[in-house]
Scaffold this active site. Sequence first.
Site, PDB file in Angstrom:
ATOM      1  N   LYS A  49       0.848  -1.205   0.000  1.00 53.88           N
ATOM      2  CA  LYS A  49       0.000   0.000   0.000  1.00 53.88           C
ATOM      3  C   LYS A  49       0.876   1.245   0.000  1.00 53.88           C
ATOM      4  CE  LYS A  49      -0.301  -0.347   5.045  1.00 53.88           C
ATOM      5  NZ  LYS A  49      -1.098  -0.881   6.159  1.00 53.88           N
ATOM      6  N   TYR A  68      17.644  29.899   8.353  1.00 52.19           N
ATOM      7  CA  TYR A  68      16.449  30.612   8.828  1.00 52.19           C
ATOM      8  C   TYR A  68      16.484  30.824  10.336  1.00 52.19           C
ATOM      9  CZ  TYR A  68      13.953  30.275   4.397  1.00 52.19           C
ATOM     10  OH  TYR A  68      13.558  30.422   3.095  1.00 52.19           O
TER      11      TYR A  68
END
Length: 372
Positions: free
Chosen positions: A49, A268
Amino acid sequence: MHPHTAAIKHGPSLEQAGAILTIDLAALRENYRRLRDRLGGAACAAVVKADAYGLGAGEVAAALRKDGCGTFFVAHAAEGLALRMALGAGPEILILNGIHPGAEVDCAEAGLIAVANSAAQLAAWRETARRLGRRLPVAIQGDTGMSRLGMPPSEVDGLAADALDGLDLKLVMSHLACADEPESPANEAQRAAFEDFRRKLPPAPASLANSSGIFLGGGYHYDLARPGAALYGVNPTPDRANPMRQVVRLEAKVIQTRDLPVGVGVGYGHAYRPMAPHRAATIALGYADGWPRRAAAAAFFDGQRLPFAGRVSMDSIILDISSLGRDLLPGELVELLGGNQTVDDIAILSGTIGYEILTSLGRRFHRRYLDG
Ligand SMILES: *Cc1c(COP(=O)(O)O)cnc(C)c1O
Protein backbone atom coordinates in the site's frame (compact mmCIF):
# COMPACT_ATOMS: atom_id res chain seq x y z
CA MET A 1 28.52 -0.39 -10.53
CA HIS A 2 28.57 -4.17 -10.18
CA PRO A 3 28.35 -5.73 -13.66
CA HIS A 4 25.35 -7.89 -12.70
CA THR A 5 23.42 -4.96 -11.27
CA ALA A 6 20.55 -3.88 -13.45
CA ALA A 7 19.63 -0.26 -12.89
CA ILE A 8 16.20 1.03 -13.85
CA LYS A 9 15.83 4.79 -13.76
CA HIS A 10 12.80 6.68 -12.56
CA GLY A 11 11.86 10.25 -11.83
CA PRO A 12 13.97 13.19 -12.93
CA SER A 13 17.32 12.36 -14.49
CA LEU A 14 20.42 11.97 -12.38
CA GLU A 15 21.73 15.26 -13.78
CA GLN A 16 18.56 17.24 -13.07
CA ALA A 17 17.57 15.93 -9.65
CA GLY A 18 18.89 17.29 -6.36
CA ALA A 19 18.92 13.95 -4.64
CA ILE A 20 19.02 10.25 -5.45
CA LEU A 21 16.95 7.52 -3.87
CA THR A 22 18.38 4.07 -4.36
CA ILE A 23 16.11 1.13 -3.66
CA ASP A 24 17.99 -2.10 -3.17
CA LEU A 25 15.62 -4.76 -4.48
CA ALA A 26 18.12 -7.50 -3.64
CA ALA A 27 17.99 -6.44 0.03
CA LEU A 28 14.20 -6.25 -0.18
CA ARG A 29 14.07 -9.79 -1.54
CA GLU A 30 16.41 -11.03 1.16
CA ASN A 31 14.15 -9.43 3.77
CA TYR A 32 11.21 -11.26 2.22
CA ARG A 33 13.05 -14.59 2.40
CA ARG A 34 14.11 -13.93 6.00
CA LEU A 35 10.51 -13.30 7.02
CA ARG A 36 9.26 -16.30 5.08
CA ASP A 37 11.87 -18.52 6.73
CA ARG A 38 10.61 -17.41 10.16
CA LEU A 39 7.09 -18.43 9.21
CA GLY A 40 7.79 -22.12 8.92
CA GLY A 41 4.97 -23.42 6.77
CA ALA A 42 2.82 -20.31 6.58
CA ALA A 43 2.78 -18.29 3.38
CA CYS A 44 4.14 -14.76 3.21
CA ALA A 45 2.29 -11.98 1.41
CA ALA A 46 3.62 -8.45 0.89
CA VAL A 47 1.87 -5.24 1.85
CA VAL A 48 2.53 -2.70 -0.90
CA LYS A 49 0.00 0.00 0.00
CA ALA A 50 0.98 3.65 -0.35
CA ASP A 51 3.16 2.78 -3.35
CA ALA A 52 5.02 0.15 -1.29
CA TYR A 53 5.61 2.63 1.54
CA GLY A 54 6.94 5.11 -0.99
CA LEU A 55 9.40 2.78 -2.71
CA GLY A 56 7.37 1.93 -5.84
CA ALA A 57 4.67 -0.74 -5.68
CA GLY A 58 5.20 -2.00 -9.24
CA GLU A 59 8.95 -2.45 -8.84
CA VAL A 60 8.69 -3.91 -5.34
CA ALA A 61 5.95 -6.39 -6.24
CA ALA A 62 7.69 -7.49 -9.44
CA ALA A 63 10.89 -8.11 -7.47
CA LEU A 64 9.07 -10.14 -4.79
CA ARG A 65 7.34 -12.22 -7.45
CA LYS A 66 10.80 -13.62 -8.28
CA ASP A 67 10.90 -15.12 -4.80
CA GLY A 68 7.47 -16.64 -5.23
CA CYS A 69 5.37 -14.01 -3.46
CA GLY A 70 1.89 -14.48 -4.87
CA THR A 71 -0.28 -12.28 -2.63
CA PHE A 72 -0.19 -8.50 -2.35
CA PHE A 73 -2.17 -6.15 -0.14
CA VAL A 74 -2.94 -2.54 -1.01
CA ALA A 75 -5.17 -0.03 0.80
CA HIS A 76 -7.30 1.39 -2.00
CA ALA A 77 -9.06 0.22 -5.12
CA ALA A 78 -6.99 2.63 -7.22
CA GLU A 79 -3.79 1.10 -5.88
CA GLY A 80 -5.09 -2.38 -6.63
CA LEU A 81 -6.06 -1.50 -10.19
CA ALA A 82 -2.65 0.08 -10.84
CA LEU A 83 -0.88 -2.94 -9.40
CA ARG A 84 -2.94 -5.31 -11.55
CA MET A 85 -1.84 -3.32 -14.61
CA ALA A 86 1.78 -3.59 -13.48
CA LEU A 87 1.75 -7.31 -12.62
CA GLY A 88 -0.79 -8.69 -15.06
CA ALA A 89 -3.04 -11.63 -14.24
CA GLY A 90 -1.92 -14.17 -11.67
CA PRO A 91 -1.01 -12.75 -8.28
CA GLU A 92 -3.72 -12.16 -5.70
CA ILE A 93 -4.32 -8.50 -4.87
CA LEU A 94 -6.41 -7.64 -1.82
CA ILE A 95 -7.89 -4.24 -1.00
CA LEU A 96 -7.46 -3.70 2.75
CA ASN A 97 -9.81 -0.74 3.14
CA GLY A 98 -12.50 -2.61 1.31
CA ILE A 99 -14.00 -1.32 -1.88
CA HIS A 100 -15.69 2.06 -1.77
CA PRO A 101 -19.27 2.17 -3.02
CA GLY A 102 -19.25 2.49 -6.80
CA ALA A 103 -15.80 0.98 -7.41
CA GLU A 104 -16.89 -2.66 -7.08
CA VAL A 105 -17.36 -3.54 -10.75
CA ASP A 106 -13.97 -2.17 -11.84
CA CYS A 107 -12.30 -4.12 -9.05
CA ALA A 108 -14.19 -7.32 -9.79
CA GLU A 109 -13.32 -7.11 -13.47
CA ALA A 110 -9.64 -6.66 -12.60
CA GLY A 111 -9.78 -9.78 -10.45
CA LEU A 112 -9.09 -7.94 -7.21
CA ILE A 113 -10.13 -9.43 -3.88
CA ALA A 114 -12.27 -7.23 -1.67
CA VAL A 115 -11.56 -7.23 2.04
CA ALA A 116 -15.04 -6.88 3.51
CA ASN A 117 -14.73 -4.82 6.67
CA SER A 118 -18.44 -4.48 7.29
CA ALA A 119 -21.69 -6.23 6.51
CA ALA A 120 -22.42 -3.39 4.07
CA GLN A 121 -19.17 -3.94 2.15
CA LEU A 122 -19.88 -7.67 2.06
CA ALA A 123 -23.42 -7.12 0.77
CA ALA A 124 -22.20 -4.74 -1.96
CA TRP A 125 -19.61 -7.26 -3.12
CA ARG A 126 -22.20 -10.02 -3.14
CA GLU A 127 -24.51 -7.84 -5.19
CA THR A 128 -21.63 -7.21 -7.62
CA ALA A 129 -21.16 -10.98 -8.02
CA ARG A 130 -24.89 -11.33 -8.72
CA ARG A 131 -24.87 -8.53 -11.29
CA LEU A 132 -21.80 -9.90 -13.07
CA GLY A 133 -23.21 -13.42 -12.92
CA ARG A 134 -20.07 -15.00 -11.48
CA ARG A 135 -18.51 -15.91 -8.16
CA LEU A 136 -16.14 -13.38 -6.64
CA PRO A 137 -13.33 -13.92 -4.14
CA VAL A 138 -13.62 -12.17 -0.79
CA ALA A 139 -11.66 -11.78 2.44
CA ILE A 140 -13.41 -10.91 5.69
CA GLN A 141 -11.65 -8.76 8.25
CA GLY A 142 -12.68 -8.95 11.88
CA ASP A 143 -12.16 -6.27 14.48
CA THR A 144 -10.48 -8.21 17.27
CA GLY A 145 -9.56 -5.20 19.37
CA MET A 146 -8.05 -2.39 17.29
CA SER A 147 -11.35 -0.62 16.63
CA ARG A 148 -10.19 0.57 13.22
CA LEU A 149 -11.36 -1.68 10.39
CA GLY A 150 -13.27 -4.94 10.32
CA MET A 151 -16.49 -6.43 11.57
CA PRO A 152 -17.01 -6.59 15.29
CA PRO A 153 -18.12 -10.07 16.40
CA SER A 154 -21.73 -8.93 16.82
CA GLU A 155 -21.82 -7.88 13.17
CA VAL A 156 -20.70 -11.33 12.02
CA ASP A 157 -23.30 -12.91 14.30
CA GLY A 158 -25.91 -10.79 12.56
CA LEU A 159 -24.95 -11.84 9.00
CA ALA A 160 -27.74 -13.54 7.10
CA ALA A 161 -27.29 -17.23 6.32
CA ASP A 162 -26.88 -16.39 2.63
CA ALA A 163 -24.43 -13.49 3.17
CA LEU A 164 -21.64 -15.38 1.41
CA ASP A 165 -23.73 -16.73 -1.48
CA GLY A 166 -21.93 -16.14 -4.76
CA LEU A 167 -18.67 -15.42 -2.94
CA ASP A 168 -15.59 -17.56 -2.32
CA LEU A 169 -14.19 -16.92 1.14
CA LYS A 170 -10.44 -16.77 0.51
CA LEU A 171 -9.21 -15.38 3.81
CA VAL A 172 -10.32 -14.46 7.31
CA MET A 173 -8.08 -11.78 8.73
CA SER A 174 -7.57 -9.26 11.50
CA HIS A 175 -4.90 -6.73 12.43
CA LEU A 176 -2.88 -6.34 15.63
CA ALA A 177 -2.77 -2.97 17.38
CA CYS A 178 0.30 -3.60 19.57
CA ALA A 179 2.39 -6.16 17.69
CA ASP A 180 5.56 -4.09 18.16
CA GLU A 181 5.14 -4.37 21.94
CA PRO A 182 5.67 -8.10 22.56
CA GLU A 183 4.88 -7.72 26.27
CA SER A 184 1.49 -6.15 25.65
CA PRO A 185 -1.42 -8.30 26.84
CA ALA A 186 -3.41 -6.87 23.91
CA ASN A 187 -1.64 -9.30 21.55
CA GLU A 188 -2.85 -12.46 23.25
CA ALA A 189 -6.30 -10.92 23.74
CA GLN A 190 -6.54 -10.20 20.01
CA ARG A 191 -5.29 -13.68 19.14
CA ALA A 192 -7.99 -15.25 21.32
CA ALA A 193 -10.63 -12.93 19.84
CA PHE A 194 -9.43 -13.90 16.37
CA GLU A 195 -9.94 -17.60 17.20
CA ASP A 196 -13.52 -16.83 18.23
CA PHE A 197 -14.05 -14.73 15.13
CA ARG A 198 -12.86 -17.49 12.79
CA ARG A 199 -15.27 -19.98 14.33
CA LYS A 200 -18.20 -17.79 13.34
CA LEU A 201 -17.34 -18.17 9.65
CA PRO A 202 -16.95 -21.08 7.25
CA PRO A 203 -13.46 -22.63 7.29
CA ALA A 204 -10.96 -20.49 5.37
CA PRO A 205 -7.25 -19.63 5.51
CA ALA A 206 -6.45 -17.13 8.26
CA SER A 207 -4.10 -14.15 8.59
CA LEU A 208 -3.26 -12.05 11.65
CA ALA A 209 0.42 -11.03 11.61
CA ASN A 210 1.93 -7.87 10.17
CA SER A 211 5.75 -7.45 10.27
CA SER A 212 6.02 -7.29 14.05
CA GLY A 213 3.36 -9.95 14.47
CA ILE A 214 5.64 -12.45 12.71
CA PHE A 215 8.08 -12.00 15.61
CA LEU A 216 5.44 -12.73 18.26
CA GLY A 217 5.82 -16.44 17.57
CA GLY A 218 4.18 -19.30 15.76
CA GLY A 219 0.80 -18.79 17.42
CA TYR A 220 0.39 -15.63 15.36
CA HIS A 221 1.43 -16.99 11.98
CA TYR A 222 -1.72 -18.82 10.87
CA ASP A 223 -1.78 -19.47 7.09
CA LEU A 224 -0.58 -16.14 5.72
CA ALA A 225 1.48 -13.26 7.14
CA ARG A 226 1.18 -9.68 5.87
CA PRO A 227 4.47 -7.84 6.39
CA GLY A 228 5.02 -4.37 5.02
CA ALA A 229 7.54 -2.25 6.93
CA ALA A 230 10.02 -5.05 7.66
CA LEU A 231 10.36 -5.75 3.95
CA TYR A 232 11.48 -2.16 3.50
CA GLY A 233 14.07 -2.34 6.29
CA VAL A 234 12.13 -0.83 9.20
CA ASN A 235 12.91 -2.68 12.44
CA PRO A 236 9.94 -4.93 13.34
CA THR A 237 11.42 -5.53 16.80
CA PRO A 238 12.05 -1.99 18.09
CA ASP A 239 13.44 -3.27 21.42
CA ARG A 240 16.07 -5.41 19.73
CA ALA A 241 18.64 -5.19 16.94
CA ASN A 242 17.12 -4.88 13.49
CA PRO A 243 16.91 -8.31 11.86
CA MET A 244 16.24 -6.77 8.45
CA ARG A 245 18.59 -5.32 5.82
CA GLN A 246 18.46 -1.64 4.88
CA VAL A 247 16.69 -1.21 1.54
CA VAL A 248 16.81 2.54 1.04
CA ARG A 249 19.74 4.83 0.41
CA LEU A 250 19.16 8.57 0.05
CA GLU A 251 21.93 10.83 -1.20
CA ALA A 252 21.83 14.56 -1.89
CA LYS A 253 24.06 16.70 -4.07
CA VAL A 254 26.33 19.40 -2.74
CA ILE A 255 25.35 22.78 -4.24
CA GLN A 256 28.00 25.08 -2.80
CA THR A 257 30.42 25.45 0.10
CA ARG A 258 31.50 28.49 2.16
CA ASP A 259 33.43 29.58 5.25
CA LEU A 260 31.44 30.40 8.36
CA PRO A 261 33.18 32.94 10.59
CA VAL A 262 32.57 32.87 14.34
CA GLY A 263 29.14 34.21 15.30
CA VAL A 264 27.67 34.47 11.81
CA GLY A 265 23.97 33.61 11.52
CA VAL A 266 23.31 30.37 9.64
CA GLY A 267 20.00 29.54 7.98
CA TYR A 268 16.45 30.61 8.83
CA GLY A 269 16.05 32.39 12.15
CA HIS A 270 19.83 32.38 12.47
CA ALA A 271 19.09 29.35 14.61
CA TYR A 272 22.77 28.40 14.51
CA ARG A 273 25.82 30.58 15.13
CA PRO A 274 29.21 28.86 15.03
CA MET A 275 31.45 29.25 18.09
CA ALA A 276 34.54 28.54 15.96
CA PRO A 277 35.24 29.07 12.27
CA HIS A 278 33.59 26.38 10.19
CA ARG A 279 33.38 25.21 6.64
CA ALA A 280 29.81 24.67 5.46
CA ALA A 281 28.20 22.88 2.51
CA THR A 282 24.66 23.45 1.31
CA ILE A 283 22.96 20.35 -0.07
CA ALA A 284 19.95 20.00 -2.39
CA LEU A 285 17.32 18.36 -0.19
CA GLY A 286 14.84 19.76 2.27
CA TYR A 287 11.53 19.29 3.95
CA ALA A 288 9.68 19.46 0.61
CA ASP A 289 11.40 16.16 -0.13
CA GLY A 290 9.85 14.61 2.94
CA TRP A 291 12.88 15.14 5.16
CA PRO A 292 11.47 15.97 8.62
CA ARG A 293 12.23 19.58 9.48
CA ARG A 294 12.70 18.85 13.15
CA ALA A 295 15.30 16.08 12.82
CA ALA A 296 18.65 17.44 14.05
CA ALA A 297 20.45 14.87 11.98
CA ALA A 298 23.62 14.66 9.93
CA ALA A 299 24.79 13.67 6.51
CA PHE A 300 27.68 11.30 5.85
CA PHE A 301 30.56 11.43 3.43
CA ASP A 302 33.00 8.51 3.34
CA GLY A 303 31.55 7.45 6.69
CA GLN A 304 32.36 10.89 8.20
CA ARG A 305 29.48 12.50 10.08
CA LEU A 306 28.61 16.01 8.87
CA PRO A 307 26.08 17.58 11.29
CA PHE A 308 23.29 19.86 10.12
CA ALA A 309 23.97 23.53 10.82
CA GLY A 310 20.75 25.43 11.55
CA ARG A 311 17.28 24.72 10.31
CA VAL A 312 16.22 22.48 7.45
CA SER A 313 14.93 24.62 4.55
CA MET A 314 12.34 23.60 1.98
CA ASP A 315 14.89 22.63 -0.68
CA SER A 316 18.22 22.69 1.10
CA ILE A 317 20.14 21.88 4.27
CA ILE A 318 23.41 23.43 5.49
CA LEU A 319 26.06 21.00 6.75
CA ASP A 320 29.09 21.65 8.94
CA ILE A 321 31.85 19.94 6.98
CA SER A 322 34.78 21.26 9.06
CA SER A 323 35.74 17.79 10.28
CA LEU A 324 36.12 16.42 6.79
CA GLY A 325 39.63 17.66 6.14
CA ARG A 326 38.80 18.45 2.54
CA ASP A 327 36.28 20.55 0.67
CA LEU A 328 33.24 19.13 -1.09
CA LEU A 329 32.66 19.88 -4.75
CA PRO A 330 29.36 20.80 -6.37
CA GLY A 331 27.58 17.61 -7.43
CA GLU A 332 29.36 15.38 -4.93
CA LEU A 333 26.94 13.24 -2.96
CA VAL A 334 26.42 13.01 0.78
CA GLU A 335 24.36 10.21 2.31
CA LEU A 336 21.28 10.98 4.39
CA LEU A 337 19.73 7.52 4.69
CA GLY A 338 21.59 4.26 4.45
CA GLY A 339 23.98 2.24 6.52
CA ASN A 340 25.27 5.22 8.52
CA GLN A 341 21.90 6.67 9.39
CA THR A 342 18.83 4.47 9.04
CA VAL A 343 15.18 5.24 8.45
CA ASP A 344 14.54 4.25 12.07
CA ASP A 345 17.30 6.62 13.31
CA ILE A 346 15.64 9.57 11.58
CA ALA A 347 12.24 8.50 12.85
CA ILE A 348 13.49 8.55 16.44
CA LEU A 349 15.22 11.92 15.96
CA SER A 350 12.03 13.45 14.58
CA GLY A 351 9.55 11.86 16.96
CA THR A 352 7.83 9.60 14.45
CA ILE A 353 8.06 6.06 13.06
CA GLY A 354 10.02 4.70 10.13
CA TYR A 355 6.77 4.16 8.25
CA GLU A 356 6.14 7.91 8.13
CA ILE A 357 9.69 8.69 7.04
CA LEU A 358 9.48 6.22 4.14
CA THR A 359 6.01 7.19 2.97
CA SER A 360 6.96 10.89 3.08
CA LEU A 361 9.92 10.52 0.71
CA GLY A 362 9.22 12.92 -2.10
CA ARG A 363 8.74 12.85 -5.80
CA ARG A 364 11.72 15.01 -6.75
CA PHE A 365 14.35 12.31 -6.34
CA HIS A 366 16.07 10.51 -9.12
CA ARG A 367 15.14 6.90 -8.32
CA ARG A 368 17.39 3.95 -8.94
CA TYR A 369 16.37 0.33 -8.48
CA LEU A 370 19.16 -2.17 -7.93
CA ASP A 371 18.67 -5.89 -8.19
CA GLY A 372 21.56 -8.29 -7.84
C1 LIG B 1 -0.35 -1.82 6.86
C2 LIG B 1 -0.92 -3.14 7.22
C3 LIG B 1 -0.10 -4.27 7.31
C4 LIG B 1 1.41 -4.19 7.22
O1 LIG B 1 1.89 -3.70 8.45
P1 LIG B 1 3.46 -3.56 8.76
O2 LIG B 1 3.48 -3.14 10.17
O3 LIG B 1 3.97 -2.53 7.83
O4 LIG B 1 4.06 -4.89 8.53
C5 LIG B 1 -0.70 -5.51 7.50
N1 LIG B 1 -2.04 -5.61 7.64
C6 LIG B 1 -2.87 -4.53 7.59
C7 LIG B 1 -4.32 -4.72 7.77
C8 LIG B 1 -2.33 -3.26 7.41
O5 LIG B 1 -3.12 -2.20 7.38
